[in-house]
Design an enzyme around this catalytic site. Structure first.
Site, PDB file in Angstrom:
ATOM      1  N   TYR A  63       6.415 -16.336  -2.614  1.00  0.00           N
ATOM      2  CA  TYR A  63       6.596 -15.596  -1.402  1.00  0.00           C
ATOM      3  C   TYR A  63       5.480 -16.016  -0.571  1.00  0.00           C
ATOM      4  CZ  TYR A  63       6.383 -11.238   1.660  1.00  0.00           C
ATOM      5  OH  TYR A  63       6.310 -10.401   2.212  1.00  0.00           O
ATOM      6  N   LYS A  95       5.562 -17.417   3.638  1.00  0.00           N
ATOM      7  CA  LYS A  95       4.879 -16.618   4.593  1.00  0.00           C
ATOM      8  C   LYS A  95       3.661 -17.556   5.245  1.00  0.00           C
ATOM      9  CE  LYS A  95       7.178 -12.838   4.516  1.00  0.00           C
ATOM     10  NZ  LYS A  95       8.190 -12.520   5.409  1.00  0.00           N
TER      11      LYS A  95
HETATM   12  N1  LIG Z   1       7.729  -4.296   2.570  1.00  0.00           N
HETATM   13  C1  LIG Z   1       6.558  -4.721   2.674  1.00  0.00           C
HETATM   14  O1  LIG Z   1       5.727  -4.265   1.944  1.00  0.00           O
HETATM   15  C2  LIG Z   1       6.586  -5.972   3.339  1.00  0.00           C
HETATM   16  C3  LIG Z   1       7.507  -6.710   3.969  1.00  0.00           C
HETATM   17  N2  LIG Z   1       7.142  -7.910   4.751  1.00  0.00           N
HETATM   18  C4  LIG Z   1       8.075  -8.551   5.498  1.00  0.00           C
HETATM   19  O2  LIG Z   1       8.608  -7.651   6.335  1.00  0.00           O
HETATM   20  C5  LIG Z   1       9.934  -8.040   6.687  1.00  0.00           C
HETATM   21  C6  LIG Z   1      10.796  -6.792   6.661  1.00  0.00           C
HETATM   22  O3  LIG Z   1      10.692  -6.426   5.304  1.00  0.00           O
HETATM   23  P1  LIG Z   1      11.127  -4.612   5.063  1.00  0.00           P
HETATM   24  O4  LIG Z   1      10.683  -4.037   5.960  1.00  0.00           O
HETATM   25  O5  LIG Z   1      10.602  -4.368   3.810  1.00  0.00           O
HETATM   26  O6  LIG Z   1      12.565  -4.629   5.157  1.00  0.00           O
HETATM   27  P2  LIG Z   1      13.806  -4.457   3.859  1.00  0.00           P
HETATM   28  O7  LIG Z   1      13.246  -5.629   2.743  1.00  0.00           O
HETATM   29  O8  LIG Z   1      14.047  -3.242   3.468  1.00  0.00           O
HETATM   30  O9  LIG Z   1      14.967  -5.284   4.679  1.00  0.00           O
HETATM   31  C7  LIG Z   1      15.365  -6.535   4.556  1.00  0.00           C
HETATM   32  C8  LIG Z   1      16.306  -7.102   5.506  1.00  0.00           C
HETATM   33  O10 LIG Z   1      16.589  -8.322   5.490  1.00  0.00           O
HETATM   34  C9  LIG Z   1      18.082  -8.180   5.353  1.00  0.00           C
HETATM   35  N3  LIG Z   1      18.006  -9.767   4.751  1.00  0.00           N
HETATM   36  C10 LIG Z   1      17.397 -10.326   3.691  1.00  0.00           C
HETATM   37  N4  LIG Z   1      17.985 -11.638   3.552  1.00  0.00           N
HETATM   38  C11 LIG Z   1      18.764 -11.857   4.477  1.00  0.00           C
HETATM   39  C12 LIG Z   1      19.486 -12.947   4.680  1.00  0.00           C
HETATM   40  N5  LIG Z   1      19.392 -14.366   4.167  1.00  0.00           N
HETATM   41  N6  LIG Z   1      20.220 -12.992   5.988  1.00  0.00           N
HETATM   42  C13 LIG Z   1      20.289 -11.947   6.536  1.00  0.00           C
HETATM   43  N7  LIG Z   1      19.709 -10.731   6.539  1.00  0.00           N
HETATM   44  C14 LIG Z   1      18.821 -10.871   5.384  1.00  0.00           C
HETATM   45  C15 LIG Z   1      18.428  -7.418   4.438  1.00  0.00           C
HETATM   46  O11 LIG Z   1      19.866  -7.163   4.407  1.00  0.00           O
HETATM   47  P3  LIG Z   1      20.640  -7.789   3.264  1.00  0.00           P
HETATM   48  O12 LIG Z   1      19.890  -7.956   2.182  1.00  0.00           O
HETATM   49  O13 LIG Z   1      21.915  -6.908   3.527  1.00  0.00           O
HETATM   50  O14 LIG Z   1      21.056  -9.136   4.009  1.00  0.00           O
HETATM   51  C16 LIG Z   1      17.452  -6.306   5.104  1.00  0.00           C
HETATM   52  O15 LIG Z   1      18.208  -5.820   6.292  1.00  0.00           O
HETATM   53  C17 LIG Z   1      10.353  -8.997   5.539  1.00  0.00           C
HETATM   54  O16 LIG Z   1      10.297 -10.375   6.217  1.00  0.00           O
HETATM   55  C18 LIG Z   1       9.175  -8.845   4.476  1.00  0.00           C
HETATM   56  O17 LIG Z   1       8.942 -10.018   3.883  1.00  0.00           O
HETATM   57  C19 LIG Z   1       5.864  -8.044   5.048  1.00  0.00           C
HETATM   58  C20 LIG Z   1       4.855  -7.392   4.487  1.00  0.00           C
HETATM   59  C21 LIG Z   1       4.936  -6.183   3.662  1.00  0.00           C
HETATM   60  C1  LIG Z   2     -13.710  -6.321   3.544  1.00  0.00           C
HETATM   61  C2  LIG Z   2     -12.494  -6.647   3.032  1.00  0.00           C
HETATM   62  C3  LIG Z   2     -11.529  -5.723   2.260  1.00  0.00           C
HETATM   63  C4  LIG Z   2     -10.345  -6.472   1.729  1.00  0.00           C
HETATM   64  C5  LIG Z   2      -9.442  -5.558   1.006  1.00  0.00           C
HETATM   65  C6  LIG Z   2      -8.043  -6.429   0.737  1.00  0.00           C
HETATM   66  C7  LIG Z   2      -6.950  -5.378   0.243  1.00  0.00           C
HETATM   67  C8  LIG Z   2      -5.688  -6.394  -0.031  1.00  0.00           C
HETATM   68  C9  LIG Z   2      -4.521  -5.736  -0.552  1.00  0.00           C
HETATM   69  C10 LIG Z   2      -3.429  -6.771  -0.531  1.00  0.00           C
HETATM   70  C11 LIG Z   2      -1.996  -6.203   0.107  1.00  0.00           C
HETATM   71  C12 LIG Z   2      -1.004  -7.093  -0.192  1.00  0.00           C
HETATM   72  C13 LIG Z   2       0.197  -6.656   0.641  1.00  0.00           C
HETATM   73  C14 LIG Z   2       1.331  -7.311   0.259  1.00  0.00           C
HETATM   74  C15 LIG Z   2       2.566  -6.980   1.393  1.00  0.00           C
HETATM   75  C16 LIG Z   2       3.684  -7.746   0.917  1.00  0.00           C
HETATM   76  O1  LIG Z   2       4.079  -8.770   1.777  1.00  0.00           O
HETATM   77  C17 LIG Z   2       4.689  -7.602  -0.256  1.00  0.00           C
HETATM   78  N1  LIG Z   2       4.536  -6.083  -0.282  1.00  0.00           N
HETATM   79  C18 LIG Z   2       5.790  -8.320   0.074  1.00  0.00           C
HETATM   80  O2  LIG Z   2       6.961  -7.599   0.345  1.00  0.00           O
END
Ligand SMILES: NC(=O)C1=CN([C@@H]2O[C@H](COP(=O)(O)OP(=O)(O)OC[C@H]3O[C@@H](n4cnc5c(N)ncnc54)[C@H](OP(=O)(O)O)[C@@H]3O)[C@@H](O)[C@H]2O)C=CC1
Ligand SMILES: CCCCCCCCCCCCCCCC(=O)[C@@H](N)CO
Length: 339
Positions: A191, A195
């Site tokens: 992953y 990113k």
């Molecule tokens: N949740 C978290 O903790 C974090 C998430 N992110 C990133 O934020 C973004 C949004 O995540 P999040 O808010 O959790 O949303 P969700 O994971 O809840 O939703 C993901 C969305 O993407 C769609 N999707 C996935 N793959 C495809 C594809 N190949 N083609 C078209 N649509 C697709 C899904 O629908 P469907 O499966 O039906 O296609 C769904 O609508 C992502 O890029 C994720 O990596 C970043 C940091 C933290």
């Molecule tokens: C002074 C400095 C202090 C630093 C503290 C740092 C703590 C880091 C925590 C890690 C968070 C990881 C989130 C992943 C989100 C994500 O992308 C996944 N959920 C995949 O969907």
């Protein structure tokens, strides 16, 4: 003779203002989504859906893209509830966006109700994570990981940029990376690389697409409480869950709001919490900064705090060795591969 001549004082004040106020805020007009067509991949769930709702509330036309039709339909109903006026056009389109063909087809379908005009803003939220240990991966899972993180946003950007240039649209492209686009921890080998790659692409396009007046932004959220976060936690290594405890997490509503705020401020790197700010300030390098002075402070906090944090993460990983060995045995990983 006064200590400071008026002209010197004025010059000093001007320099101070230029340092404190981001240049892009001084010279650019706030972005207003009203009447703009916003194309949102991953718009059926989590952050993408909240962006769709908040953009609809602000008078935008909204197209949401995802694969699952049932979830798209339900999401579209939620977007409809946020309608502000009868002229707004909302649509939901089922396409996989992790290929150029899929992305181009999604873009075309969304443009059709607008007389073929390309959307003004592309919010690229599609992506997901399937955490696990590196030695459990295969060539296929590593490739799939890149495809669903990097590919699902890069191909939409490609299709969208080509169309915007062809139609002379001075639009916006907004990528969604993660704080794992700034740093890496155990459990995310399929992953984090994608990113990081999005960050590389966004920076390249920030430089290149100004040729056409197209703006590029990239968001780096930490934990977001979304349906897929619940799913990923079911398979997430225990050590990864433990390291993540430091991060409080945010709702998708909050993340969507902070992305829109970041765009309005003209920020290239958009972060949504203090952790993100510190990672951003510490890793900016030659990336465009949001505010030279404030970012310097975040950078200093990271310079001091990160080595301490990283040491504590290393200690946690080493303390996990015993439990990990038992886990590997339970999976039938041969003894000679363990330690
Ligand atoms: N949740 C978290 O903790 C974090 C998430 N992110 C990133 O934020 C973004 C949004 O995540 P999040 O808010 O959790 O949303 P969700 O994971 O809840 O939703 C993901 C969305 O993407 C769609 N999707 C996935 N793959 C495809 C594809 N190949 N083609 C078209 N649509 C697709 C899904 O629908 P469907 O499966 O039906 O296609 C769904 O609508 C992502 O890029 C994720 O990596 C970043 C940091 C933290
Ligand atoms: C002074 C400095 C202090 C630093 C503290 C740092 C703590 C880091 C925590 C890690 C968070 C990881 C989130 C992943 C989100 C994500 O992308 C996944 N959920 C995949 O969907």
């Amino acid at each position: 003779m006064p200590l400071l001549s008026p002209s010197f004082a004025a010059l000093a004040a001007l320099i101070a203002i230029l340092l404190l106020v981001p240049l892009n805020m001084l010279f650019s007009k706030k972005w207003d989504p009203r009447g703009k067509h916003c194309f949102i991949t991953g718009g059926s769930s989590g952050t993408g859906l909240q962006l769709a709702i908040q953009l609809a509330k602000r008078g935008a036309h909204v197209s949401i893209i995802a694969r699952d039709k049932g979830r798209l339909e339900k999401a579209l109903e939620e977007v409809e509830c946020a309608r502000q006026n009868s002229a707004q056009v909302f649509g939901a389109y089922s396409f996989p966006v992790d290929s150029e063909e899929g992305s181009a087809a999604a873009l075309k379908a969304a443009a059709d109700p607008h007389g073929g005009r390309c959307p003004d803003a592309l919010f690229l939220c599609a992506g997901m994570s399937k955490p696990g240990f590196f030695i459990e991966q295969t060539g296929e899972t590593l490739r799939n990981g890149l495809q669903i993180t990097y590919g699902a946003q890069a191909f939409s950007a490609l299709a969208g940029a080509k169309e915007m240039v062809k139609q002379g649209i001075k639009g916006k492209i907004i990528f969604v990376s993660s704080v794992l686009g700034f740093m890496g921890i155990v459990g995310y080998s399929n992953y984090t690389p994608g990113k990081f790659a999005i960050r590389g692409l966004a920076e390249t396009l920030h430089s290149e697409l100004m040729l056409y007046g197209i703006d590029v932004h990239i968001s780096f959220p930490a934990t977001i409480f979304t349906p897929s976060y619940v799913e990923e936690n079911k398979i997430k290594p225990k050590i990864t869950l433990k390291i993540e405890e430091t991060d409080g997490g945010k709702s998708p509503e909050e993340i969507a709001a902070s992305i829109l705020k970041g765009i309005e401020k003209g920020n290239f790197h958009i972060t949504s919490d203090i952790l993100g700010d510190i990672f951003r300030g510490s890793t900016a390098g030659s990336s465009p900064r949001n505010n030279y002075l404030v970012d310097l402070v975040y950078g200093l906090i990271g310079y001091i705090g990160f080595p301490i944090w990283r040491k504590s993460v290393d200690s946690m990983v080493i303390a996990h060795r015993g439990e990990h060995q038992a886990y590997l045995r339970s999976k039938g990983i041969p003894e000679h591969l363990t330690f």
